[in-house]
Write an enzyme that holds these catalytic residues in place. Structure first.
Site, PDB file in Angstrom:
ATOM      1  N   ASP A 113      35.042  51.524  75.461  1.00 22.22           N
ATOM      2  CA  ASP A 113      33.744  50.994  75.826  1.00 22.22           C
ATOM      3  C   ASP A 113      32.828  51.286  74.634  1.00 22.22           C
ATOM      4  O   ASP A 113      33.176  52.090  73.760  1.00 22.22           O
ATOM      5  CB  ASP A 113      33.241  51.696  77.100  1.00 22.22           C
ATOM      6  CG  ASP A 113      31.856  51.243  77.477  1.00 22.22           C
ATOM      7  OD1 ASP A 113      31.593  50.023  77.432  1.00 22.22           O
ATOM      8  OD2 ASP A 113      31.007  52.104  77.807  1.00 22.22           O
ATOM      9  N   ASP A 121      28.664  50.993  74.623  1.00 23.03           N
ATOM     10  CA  ASP A 121      27.373  51.620  74.959  1.00 23.03           C
ATOM     11  C   ASP A 121      27.606  52.901  75.746  1.00 23.03           C
ATOM     12  O   ASP A 121      28.202  52.880  76.817  1.00 23.03           O
ATOM     13  CB  ASP A 121      26.524  50.657  75.802  1.00 23.03           C
ATOM     14  CG  ASP A 121      26.206  49.358  75.074  1.00 23.03           C
ATOM     15  OD1 ASP A 121      25.693  49.431  73.949  1.00 23.03           O
ATOM     16  OD2 ASP A 121      26.476  48.277  75.633  1.00 23.03           O
TER      17      ASP A 121
HETATM   18  C1  BG6 Z   1      27.290  47.198  78.723  1.00 20.08           C
HETATM   19  C2  BG6 Z   1      26.085  47.978  79.172  1.00 20.08           C
HETATM   20  O1  BG6 Z   1      27.954  47.907  77.736  1.00 20.08           O
HETATM   21  O2  BG6 Z   1      26.893  45.933  78.213  1.00 20.08           O
HETATM   22  C3  BG6 Z   1      25.304  47.165  80.209  1.00 20.08           C
HETATM   23  O3  BG6 Z   1      26.489  49.209  79.744  1.00 20.08           O
HETATM   24  C4  BG6 Z   1      24.959  45.803  79.633  1.00 20.08           C
HETATM   25  O4  BG6 Z   1      24.149  47.869  80.588  1.00 20.08           O
HETATM   26  C5  BG6 Z   1      26.214  45.094  79.151  1.00 20.08           C
HETATM   27  O5  BG6 Z   1      24.326  45.005  80.641  1.00 20.08           O
HETATM   28  C6  BG6 Z   1      25.934  43.751  78.499  1.00 20.08           C
HETATM   29  O6  BG6 Z   1      25.319  43.931  77.238  1.00 20.08           O
HETATM   30  P1  BG6 Z   1      24.619  42.784  76.417  1.00 20.08           P
HETATM   31  O7  BG6 Z   1      24.378  43.413  75.068  1.00 20.08           O
HETATM   32  O8  BG6 Z   1      25.556  41.629  76.341  1.00 20.08           O
HETATM   33  O9  BG6 Z   1      23.346  42.431  77.125  1.00 20.08           O
HETATM   34 MG    MG Z   2      29.168  52.164  78.600  1.00 17.38          MG
END
Ligand code: BG6
Ligand code: MG
Length: 218
Positions: A8, A10
């Protein structure tokens, strides 16, 4: 020994998790003059941008037109990308750069299994992109986390079975996805639901090759 590591992004590789929720809070304050409680953050973690917005609208008990929904998604991402402008290798979470080096030394293949459409951009900014053998495009995956699809696709992109891989997550939705894929689950964070992982660590600083190898063999 495991042959692949499915990451993963974030909250595992980078400290970008809170930036997502900050962006949502700003947006919702601007549009609905409403405050989001901090416990909503966990429910928006790991899931796609659209699913995060659904969670938030559900909490607010408001429904919006499809156009408005798309507008909110767009503006949230503009806000989020603004906060990413400052991103640098300093935002790599403690221990992660060393852990990635250890995996490379051990010839373990690396794949990104993030729900974020900003994943490739973020890896570039962290100067980690070339370390990854594959990056799964979340828009090409049928069902988002907590479904296992993205971890299955990530293993496939390395020509491996999920059983030959470890998956690393900080969200409850993501942990469910790893478990259902069949990969060995490593969860990072203090939420009690994360303790059901095959290996649970409080912070990324504890994420070492030795710790994962030992747990994997038990
Ligand atoms: C995930 C996050 O990694 O990515 C979520 O934990 C987020 O909170 C999701 O909604 C989508 O990310 P992005 O950058 O496409 O808006
Ligand atoms: Mg995450």
């Amino acid at each position: 020994m495991f042959k692949g590591a499915l990451f993963d992004l974030d909250g595992v590789i980078a400290d970008t998790s809170t930036l997502h929720f900050e962006a949502w809070k700003k947006l919702i304050n601007n549009y609905f003059s409403a405050k989001l409680p901090s416990d909503l953050e966990e429910k928006t973690k790991g899931v796609s941008r659209a699913d995060s917005l659904k969670v938030i609208l559900n909490y607010l008990e408001v429904s919006v037109s499809e156009n408005m929904f798309q507008q909110l998604l767009f503006e949230k991402n503009e806000q989020y990308k603004e906060s990413l402008k400052q991103l640098s290798p300093d935002n790599i979470l403690p221990g992660v750069a060393t852990f990635i080096s250890e995996l490379k030394q051990q010839k373990v293949k690396l794949a990104l299994a993030s729900s974020s459409l900003n994943g490739p951009l973020i890896l570039e900014k962290l100067t980690l992109a070339e370390k990854f053998d594959a990056i799964v495009d979340p828009s090409k995956v049928e069902n988002g986390k907590p479904a296992p699809d993205i971890f299955i696709a990530a293993a496939q992109s390395l020509n491996l079975q999920p059983l030959e891989c470890i998956g690393i997550e900080d969200s409850i939705a993501g942990l469910k996805a790893i478990k259902e894929s069949g990969a060995f689950s490593v969860a990072i964070g203090t939420n009690s639901d994360l303790k059901t992982a095959d290996l649970h660590l409080s912070t990324t600083a504890e994420l070492t090759f030795a710790a994962v190898r030992t747990a994997y063999h038990q």
